[in-house]
Every structure is written in C-alpha cells, then in structure tokens.
Design an enzyme around this catalytic site. Structure first.
Site, PDB file in Angstrom:
ATOM      1  N   GLU A 254      -9.018  -5.798  -4.420  1.00 16.96           N
ATOM      2  CA  GLU A 254      -8.497  -4.712  -3.581  1.00 16.96           C
ATOM      3  C   GLU A 254      -9.608  -3.830  -3.026  1.00 16.96           C
ATOM      4  OE1 GLU A 254      -5.238  -4.129  -2.941  1.00 16.96           O
ATOM      5  OE2 GLU A 254      -4.046  -4.927  -4.596  1.00 16.96           O
TER       6      GLU A 254
ATOM      7  N   HIS B  50      -7.650  -5.791  -0.281  1.00 15.65           N
ATOM      8  CA  HIS B  50      -6.415  -5.034  -0.082  1.00 15.65           C
ATOM      9  C   HIS B  50      -5.835  -5.368   1.288  1.00 15.65           C
ATOM     10  CE1 HIS B  50      -3.686  -1.673  -0.741  1.00 15.65           C
ATOM     11  NE2 HIS B  50      -3.993  -1.170   0.431  1.00 15.65           N
TER      12      HIS B  50
ATOM     13  N   SER C 102       0.847  -1.191   0.000  1.00 19.13           N
ATOM     14  CA  SER C 102       0.000   0.000   0.000  1.00 19.13           C
ATOM     15  C   SER C 102       0.887   1.247   0.000  1.00 19.13           C
ATOM     16  CB  SER C 102      -0.969  -0.057   1.186  1.00 19.13           C
ATOM     17  OG  SER C 102      -2.012   0.872   1.051  1.00 19.13           O
TER      18      SER C 102
END
Length: 540
Positions: free
Chosen positions: A351, A451, A228
C-alpha cells in the site's frame, strides 16, 4: 542501488501514477461526456421523472441522474434535500459534474466540470438480466475525503454483465463542503455536523432502495463496497444508526474501519480543525463565520492546503456527531453493528508505494534518513521511537522503503486485521484477503501491489478508457469479480477459485490473491508486525 530502466519502462509507471492519483485522490483529465459507441437505451421512471440510458458493452448505463438537490447557496453545509422533478424524458447518458474539489496534483489540473449541484448517481444494469430482482452493489469512491467522483469509475461492465448485478455509484460532498463541523451547525441541524458527505451517501442509498424496481433490482439485497476513503465510507455507514436497514452486506477495500486517519473524528477535534480552516479563509469570528463561509465562492473554499492530499495526516473526515455517527467504526463492529452483515475486508501487500509516489516522488523528492525520522516523529509523536526501533533505516535498502513499509503496515495491513478482529468479536462473519498482484512489477516508482492496484481488477475501465491486464492478471480479475458478485447474491464470497477461505471467529487465515497463485496464509500478523501497531490507537 540505482535501477536502470528504459524510457518505455519509466513512462508506463508515470501513466499509472496519474491513474492512481485519480483512484486515491480524485478525478482529473477527462470530460463528462457520453459513452463512445453507445446505442439508445430504454426509458424508465424514477423519483423525479423519466430517464433514458444508453446501451454500451452489454450494459445499460444511466448516468448523471439527480438523487438530491443542489448543495449550493442556503443548502451549503446542510443535509441533502430531495431533487426537483423534471418534465419529459431526461437523457441519462453523461456523467454529472463532480463535487467541488482541488486538483489532485500540481501538474494535473482538474478539467471535469465541478458544481455544487453534484449529487447525481450513475447506474449500470445488465442488458440481458438473468432475473427480475438483481442484487445491487453501491460503490463509494476513494480520494481521502477531499477528491473523487463517480465518473472516474465509469465501466464496471464485466462485473455487471457477467456477474449479473447492478452497480450504482453516487457522488458525495468532499472536504469542507461535506465535513465542516461547527457548534453552530450542530445547533441549526439537530446535532448533525461534519457528516453531510455521509448523509449524501445515505440519501443515495435511500434513492436506490426507492427506485430499485425501475432497474430490475432487489431493494432488500444491497451490498456496499468501496476503496480507500470509499472503504472508510462503508465503515462509517456501519457505525451510523441512520443507515440501518439500507444495506445487507459490505466489502471494504484498503479502507479499514480501525485506527485510520480517515476514521470519524471527535466533535472537539473536528470543531478545532474547522475553526482553523475558517480562520484561514478570513472567517474567524464565531458569530459570523458560518454566514461568511456560505458567502464565499466555491473556488475560494478550496483555497486551503487542507483540501489536498499532502500528508498522511488529514483534516477532513466524517465526524462522530452523536446523531449520524455515534461511535467509532471499530467500536461499532466490536459492539455487534455487523452481526447480521457479512463482511469482506482486504488490503494490498504494498500500500505504501502509492503514497511515496504521490507525496514524495511527484514533488521531485526522495526521502533520506533524516527525512524519514522527521516524518515518523511528526506522524507518530509519542510512539515514534517505537516505530523507528521496529523499522530502522538500516533494515531496508533505502529510507524510502522503510517509510513505505511503515505506511503499508501501520495505515492499512494491521488496521485491516484489527477491523476483522473487531467485527468477529461482535459476532460478524468476515472474510479477509490480501491482494498481492503487481500490475507494474517492481519498478522504482510504483512497485508491487500498491494502494489502488486492485481497483482495475474490479472495474473494466477507469477514466473513460479500458484497463488492459495481462492474461494471468485478467484471470485474477475475473475471479475477483465472480467472488464479489457471488457475495452480493449470497453473502459468501467463496468460489471454487477462492476456497477454502476462512471466515469464522476462531480462524486466522488470510486469502492471498495473486496472478501466480491463490493461497491461505496464517503469517499476515507477523509479516506486518501487528503486535506493534495493536498498541497504537490512531494512525496519523
């Protein structure tokens, strides 16, 4: 169609949502205590003095070691300074405080101690090393550049022990503390502005290079990896001339170098964001705002919605200040910044599920058709009609699923592909993957490979607790860890389980990773509609 789930089925995703909030948005809910069941470890000498770690699970942990001085007082909004020395043997058995940050969710108060004296590093070393100079892997945490800490990733034990690598995890400044950008800051710091968190990471890399021998590591074989905002941190270092020579390889997990809202902002954009932030805290006058902001208590600095993740559009990112960061990561890759830096680039199949959970479901809202359209127009402005035409509500079971697919494709999957393409144009060798495993199945809260879902497959424990995986998922976890460790040694992540894995500029295959199978597919761009997203220059 409503989904009928039992109490236990609902509670498990909720627990995971807290874990995901930690992975994506910051550390919550646990003290920075020493490891349970630890035995005293050896002492070693590093910059600043002697430290003694602890033996835990076949690994020697050195926790909370200062690599730079406090960032409070006159050091707020300044490049990191050397850490002061200490006398005697310092106990390195507890995580240091996290850097100042807001709570990730309204109902999850941050209880880990926070301090502007937060620039510490955690180092994990095999207890029985196979060689004298082990590869070093440096993990940058995620958190949208507003939250996170090294303490949340507190057990890479199997990766370290079985992979025979050293893992080091530094803290870095966040939000306005790390990325405030103002002309007066640039004038005072030789042009550097909005890149103090990036400089913290570089200070940690230099500390690791200078102290590698103390841990049995090879200072010339350092791999960056992160997820991320941690992945974007890796990308930012690739675009930074001041980081050249500090690393040899890089792994980017769900934090693409191209088209992301977390990509380094222009100075003009960053100056406006920071001026608006300062004005919101009562520091509006250009002549006095820097002194005004430095005089505020740290808690008051966080009294702004910009310090939380409440939208896909963000305020705080690194800045292209023309000194620390001189171009966008995408352009840097295309211009050859990674020509001699092997890269692994990846994304997860679902995600967007995490952001529905954090930005909608956690606030007791479920987007309807009108909400979805309004959101798309706010985020994509002049491109909204094209996005809505390609992702119409009628094409999905619910508006929430439409939004989830837009986030997955536009913010992560296609930017990962664009990252791979840019790096290959610049002469780099790149291996691209898609993580498909669904640790919670297809529940209504966190379905699929959301995610952050791959992070527990890389680390053995998070938030101070082990991460149990079912047998098939644990086998996939072992294979990922073996691949990442081999990449750290050789610059090639192909293992018997992960082969063939195309990497040359004339190949298009993506390695698809799942508990039920590992395959190479050529359908990635089509599945994620990357022809649409290729014409949209910036997401969010």
């Amino acid at each position: 169609m409503p989904v009928d789930v039992g109490i236990s089925q609902r509670v498990r995703p909720l627990r995971w949502m807290v874990v995901v909030a930690v992975l994506v948005v910051g550390a919550v809910g646990f003290p920075a205590a020493g490891p349970a069941g630890a035995d005293e470890g050896p002492a070693t000498s590093v910059s600043g003095g002697m430290i003694r770690g602890a033996r835990v699970d076949g690994v020697i942990q050195y926790l909370g070691v200062p690599f730079a001085a406090s960032t409070g007082g006159v050091n707020r909004f300044a490049p990191p300074r050397p850490a002061p020395s200490w006398t005697g043997v310092r106990a390195a058995t507890a995580h240091g405080p996290q850097c100042p940050q807001s709570s990730p969710l309204p109902w999850t108060p941050a209880v880990q101690p926070a301090s502007e004296d937060c620039l510490s590093i955690d180092v994990y070393v095999p207890e029985h090393p196979a060689g004298a100079e082990l590869p070093i892997m440096v993990w940058f945490y995620g958190g949208a550049f507003v939250l996170g800490s090294n303490a949340q990733y507190d057990s890479p034990a199997r990766l370290v022990r079985d992979g025979q690598v050293i893992v080091a995890i530094p803290n870095y400044r966040l939000g306005p503390f790390g990325f405030l950008a103002l002309p007066e800051l640039a004038a005072a710091e030789g042009g550097m502005t909005g890149t103090f968190g990036t400089l913290d990471q570089q200070a940690a890399l230099r500390w690791i290079r200078d102290n590698a021998a103390a841990f049995g590591g090879n200072p010339d074989n350092l791999t960056l990896f992160g997820e991320s905002a941690g992945g974007m941190s890796v990308c930012t270092q690739l675009a930074s001339p001041t980081a050249r020579g500090l690393y040899a390889k890089a792994i980017i997990e769900s934090g693409s170098c191209a088209r992301s809202p977390l990509a380094p902002a222009s100075k003009e954009q960053a100056y406006q964001r920071s001026a608006d932030y300062a004005a919101g805290l009562g520091c509006a006058e250009a002549a006095t705002r820097l002194a005004c902001l430095r005089a505020l208590p740290a808690d008051r600095m966080l009294d702004s919605p910009t310090t939380t993740l409440h939208t896909m559009a963000v305020t705080w990112t690194p800045v292209r200040d023309d000194v620390v960061v001189t171009t966008s990561p995408e352009n840097a890759l295309a211009d050859g910044a990674a020509r001699d830096i092997p890269l692994v680039v990846g994304s997860n199949a679902d995600e967007g599920a995490t952001f529905l959970a954090l930005l909608d479901f956690a606030h007791a809202t479920v987007p309807d058709s009108a909400d979805y359209v309004d959101w798309a127009r706010e985020i994509f402005t002049g491109n909204a009609d094209r996005v809505l035409q390609r992702y119409p509500v009628v094409a999905f079971p619910t508006p929430a699923e439409a939004k989830q697919h837009v986030i997955t494709d536009g913010f992560f999957a296609c930017p990962a592909l664009f990252t791979t393409r840019a790096a290959r144009r610049g002469g780099a060798r790149v291996w691209q993957y898609q993580f498909n495993d669904a640790p919670l199945g297809h529940n209504p809260i966190l379905p699929g490979a959301f995610h952050g879902a791959e992070v527990p497959y890389v680390f053995s424990g998070l938030l101070g607790v082990p991460i149990p995986l079912p047998p098939a998922a644990d086998r996939l976890s072992q294979r990922i860890q073996q691949s990442w460790a081999q990449f750290a040694y050789t610059g090639n992540p192909e293992t018997p389980a992960f082969a063939p894995w195309p990497s040359a500029s004339d190949t298009t295959g993506t390695l698809e990773l799942g508990s039920d199978g590992i395959t190479v597919a050529d359908s990635f761009a089509r599945r994620h509609q990357c022809d649409l997203w290729s014409d949209i220059g910036h997401m969010g």
